[in-house]
Design a protein around this motif. Structure first.
Motif, short mmCIF file in Angstrom:
data_model
loop_
_atom_site.label_atom_id
_atom_site.label_comp_id
_atom_site.label_asym_id
_atom_site.label_seq_id
_atom_site.Cartn_x
_atom_site.Cartn_y
_atom_site.Cartn_z
N GLU A 32 -2.90 -8.55 -1.72
CA GLU A 32 -2.91 -9.67 -0.77
C GLU A 32 -2.05 -10.80 -1.33
O GLU A 32 -2.19 -11.22 -2.48
N THR A 33 -1.17 -11.27 -0.44
CA THR A 33 -0.08 -12.11 -0.95
C THR A 33 -0.48 -13.53 -1.36
O THR A 33 0.18 -14.12 -2.21
N TYR A 52 8.78 -2.60 1.15
CA TYR A 52 9.96 -2.12 1.89
C TYR A 52 10.55 -3.31 2.64
O TYR A 52 9.82 -4.24 3.03
N SER A 59 9.23 -5.29 5.83
CA SER A 59 7.89 -5.89 5.81
C SER A 59 7.98 -7.40 5.59
O SER A 59 8.48 -7.85 4.55
N PRO A 60 7.48 -8.20 6.52
CA PRO A 60 7.55 -9.66 6.32
C PRO A 60 6.73 -10.12 5.12
O PRO A 60 7.09 -11.10 4.46
N ARG A 106 0.58 2.36 13.21
CA ARG A 106 0.11 0.98 13.30
C ARG A 106 -1.07 0.83 14.26
O ARG A 106 -1.80 -0.15 14.19
N PHE A 140 -3.68 1.12 11.92
CA PHE A 140 -3.65 -0.03 10.99
C PHE A 140 -4.39 -1.23 11.58
O PHE A 140 -5.06 -1.96 10.88
N ARG A 155 -3.93 0.41 1.41
CA ARG A 155 -2.73 0.90 2.10
C ARG A 155 -1.70 -0.16 2.44
O ARG A 155 -0.62 0.13 2.94
N ARG A 156 -2.04 -1.44 2.21
CA ARG A 156 -1.10 -2.44 2.70
C ARG A 156 0.00 -2.73 1.68
O ARG A 156 -0.14 -2.50 0.50
N ILE A 157 1.03 -3.28 2.21
CA ILE A 157 2.21 -3.66 1.45
C ILE A 157 2.36 -5.17 1.60
O ILE A 157 2.13 -5.67 2.72
N ARG A 165 2.48 7.07 0.26
CA ARG A 165 3.31 6.36 -0.72
C ARG A 165 2.91 6.82 -2.11
O ARG A 165 2.13 6.16 -2.79
N1 LIG Z 1 -2.83 -10.31 4.42
C1 LIG Z 1 -2.09 -9.24 3.82
C2 LIG Z 1 -1.24 -8.59 4.89
C3 LIG Z 1 -0.37 -7.47 4.42
C4 LIG Z 1 0.18 -6.67 5.59
O1 LIG Z 1 -0.33 -6.71 6.72
N2 LIG Z 1 1.24 -5.91 5.31
C5 LIG Z 1 1.84 -5.08 6.32
C6 LIG Z 1 3.34 -5.00 6.10
S1 LIG Z 1 4.12 -6.49 6.49
C7 LIG Z 1 1.38 -3.66 6.13
O2 LIG Z 1 0.85 -3.30 5.10
N3 LIG Z 1 1.59 -2.85 7.17
C8 LIG Z 1 1.21 -1.50 7.12
C9 LIG Z 1 2.01 -0.71 6.15
O3 LIG Z 1 3.09 -1.15 5.72
O4 LIG Z 1 1.58 0.40 5.84
C10 LIG Z 1 -1.26 -9.80 2.67
O5 LIG Z 1 -1.07 -11.02 2.62
O6 LIG Z 1 -0.88 -9.04 1.76
#
Ligand SMILES: N[C@@H](CCC(=O)N[C@@H](CS)C(=O)NCC(=O)O)C(=O)O
Length: 377
Positions: A72-73, A15, A18-19, A136, A139, A58-60, A46
């Protein structure tokens, strides 16, 4: 049943706010990759991931490349680098082979963890809706998350940001001095005005992109404008002249310009069902079987020795240990020193795909031990 050669090789779930999703757009723009996007909600549920693909992580963002999932990016970046970096028609390699590993580790722990947390500490008040706060807080357990907590802690967050920016400023100054000394002594790199503008050399690297993401995020909030002012609209030196960190602000603009020149984020959004079909077509049974035949789980692995993992083919849970600690289940395919691969079966139909995780900051253990997991990580 294989998808047509014109199908995009990358499907990205995320989305806009999300950074880390933005980071993926930057990487895909840099590598000039055709990709499609499935837009998901800023908070679970989702169903595009959970119901259609059996993804409980659950992460994006979540990225699929050639029908394989990368969670994981930094892992995503390395998969994109291997597939596209420096290849004809694609962007230059983002990893300097001399010190790739150390750059990756530093990016993951410094830029992505410390700087990212600081960025969260600068979120504007308007971001804290009740639903966002409730979500969060789960989270990031243990990290107080509310407008009040963030405001009360702002001086600390700003002092930390100040210290990190001062280090980057000093580093950029050193780079520029070396560059000037180099051209003065007639070494004649001929690299022009851009040389030494980036964190590890003359070209944008992975370190630049990782560090740019949280700092640009803070810059966009305007909550630390004394330190990181927004750019002057006309590109003049206005912003730079009012910050103690003019080189950092100029470097942020240079990275932004580089990304804009790559034709940033021209992705087409597609429907979740269409994406799931494409992914499962690309997840070819032959490559899954090959990965299973090549299965690597060493008897001398610490987790095998400890009895947390018995071997390939076993059902395991893979869980991030820093944030969003929701497990993903699958059958273990490979447990490498730095990477975990499992086979995930979809809830609907008879689909399956390979899913890759880094090992650092991820817990893997057999399903039977799941009850102990929350106590241990
Ligand atoms: N280290 C992870 C961090 C990913 C992360 O923290 N994503 C945030 C969005 S920027 C997230 O999932 N937040 C909770 C959500 O969106 O449900 C990566 O590099 O993918």
């Amino acid at each position: 049943m294989s998808s047509s050669s014109s199908s995009p090789r990358v499907v990205l779930y995320g989305y806009d706010a999300s950074p880390f999703y933005q980071k993926m757009l930057f990487l895909l723009a840099h590598y000039k990759v055709d990709f499609v996007v499935v837009k998901v909600a800023p908070m679970p549920p989702r169903p595009a991931l959970s119901e259609l693909l059996g993804v409980t992580y659950r992460r994006i963002p979540v990225m699929f490349l050639d029908g394989q999932a990368y969670f994981e990016t930094t892992l995503c970046a390395r998969a994109l680098e291997a597939a596209f970096g420096g290849k004809p028609g694609h962007g230059h390699s983002l990893f300097d082979k001399r010190d790739e590993i150390i750059q990756v580790q530093l990016s993951a722990t410094w830029s992505e963890t410390q700087l990212f947390r600081l960025a969260v500490g600068h979120l504007p008040k308007a971001a804290f809706t009740p639903a966002f706060v409730a979500d969060r807080s789960k989270f990031m357990p243990g990290v107080p998350f509310s407008a009040e907590a963030v405001t009360a802690n702002l001086p600390y967050s700003q002092s930390q940001l100040y210290a990190h920016l001062a280090s980057i400023e000093a580093h950029l100054a050193q780079q520029q001095q070396q560059q000037q000394a180099g051209s003065g002594s007639g070494s004649g790199s001929g690299a022009g005005a851009q040389a030494g503008r980036f964190l590890v050399g003359e070209k944008v690297s992975y370190v630049d992109i990782c560090t740019f993401v949280p700092l640009q995020w803070v810059q966009s909030f305007g909550t630390a404008r004394d330190l990181l002012p927004k750019e002057a609209k006309n590109g003049g030196g206005g912003a730079e002249s009012t910050t103690p960190f003019p080189r950092v602000v100029a470097w942020l603009s240079d990275v932004k310009r580089h990304l804009a020149q790559q034709g940033l984020a021209k992705a087409k959004s597609i429907k979740a069902e269409e994406a799931a079909t494409l992914i499962l077509e690309q997840a070819e049974p032959a490559s899954i079987t090959k990965a299973q035949n090549d299965a690597r789980v060493s008897a001398s692995d610490p987790l095998v020795k400890a009895g947390w993992v018995d071997g390939a083919g076993q059902q395991v849970l893979v869980t991030p240990t820093d944030t969003g600690k929701v497990p993903q289940q699958g059958s273990l395919v490979a447990l490498d020193p730095t990477q975990i691969t499992i086979l995930v079966r979809t809830n609907v139909g008879n689909g399956a795909f390979l899913a890759h995780f880094p090992r650092v900051q991820f817990d893997v253990r057999k399903v039977e031990l799941a009850k102990n997991r929350d106590a241990k990580i």
